[in-house]
Motif scaffolding. Sequence first.
Motif, PDB file in Angstrom:
ATOM      1  N   GLN A  76       3.417   8.416  23.304  1.00 19.05           N
ATOM      2  CA  GLN A  76       2.269   9.142  23.864  1.00 19.05           C
ATOM      3  C   GLN A  76       0.987   8.341  23.692  1.00 19.05           C
ATOM      4  O   GLN A  76       0.138   8.308  24.594  1.00 19.05           O
ATOM      5  CB  GLN A  76       2.130  10.510  23.198  1.00 19.05           C
ATOM      6  N   TYR A  77       0.841   7.698  22.542  1.00 22.52           N
ATOM      7  CA  TYR A  77      -0.361   6.892  22.285  1.00 22.52           C
ATOM      8  C   TYR A  77      -0.441   5.720  23.258  1.00 22.52           C
ATOM      9  O   TYR A  77      -1.511   5.417  23.776  1.00 22.52           O
ATOM     10  CB  TYR A  77      -0.373   6.422  20.831  1.00 22.52           C
ATOM     11  N   LEU A  99      -0.419  11.915  18.155  1.00 19.58           N
ATOM     12  CA  LEU A  99       0.530  11.575  19.206  1.00 19.58           C
ATOM     13  C   LEU A  99       1.699  10.752  18.665  1.00 19.58           C
ATOM     14  O   LEU A  99       1.574  10.071  17.654  1.00 19.58           O
ATOM     15  CB  LEU A  99      -0.173  10.763  20.304  1.00 19.58           C
TER      16      LEU A  99
END
Length: 78
Positions: free
Chosen positions: A34-35, A30
Motif C-alpha cells: 500500500q505504501y 499501510l
Amino acid sequence: MNQEHDPIVRPGHYSGTHGIECLEAIRNMLTPEQYVGFLRGNQLKYLWRFSRKNGVEDLQKANQLGQWLLEEIRKNGT
C-alpha cells in the motif's frame, strides 16, 4: 529524515503537533504494498501538474517521491 524544514523533503506543514511527520504516520498505517502505491500515486500527481502549478518544485517533489519509492522497493522487494 532531516528534522529541519525543507520544502521538498520535509515541508513544515506536514509535521504534527508532537513532531510526528505525516509521511511516517502514513507509512506506519499501510502495508509495504500500500505504501508503494501511495508513493507512486503522489509521484504521478506532481509529474501531472508541474507545468500548471509549481514547475521545478513539483518536479523536485516527484523526484524525492521516486527516491523514497526506490528505497522502499529495495528494502521490501515490493
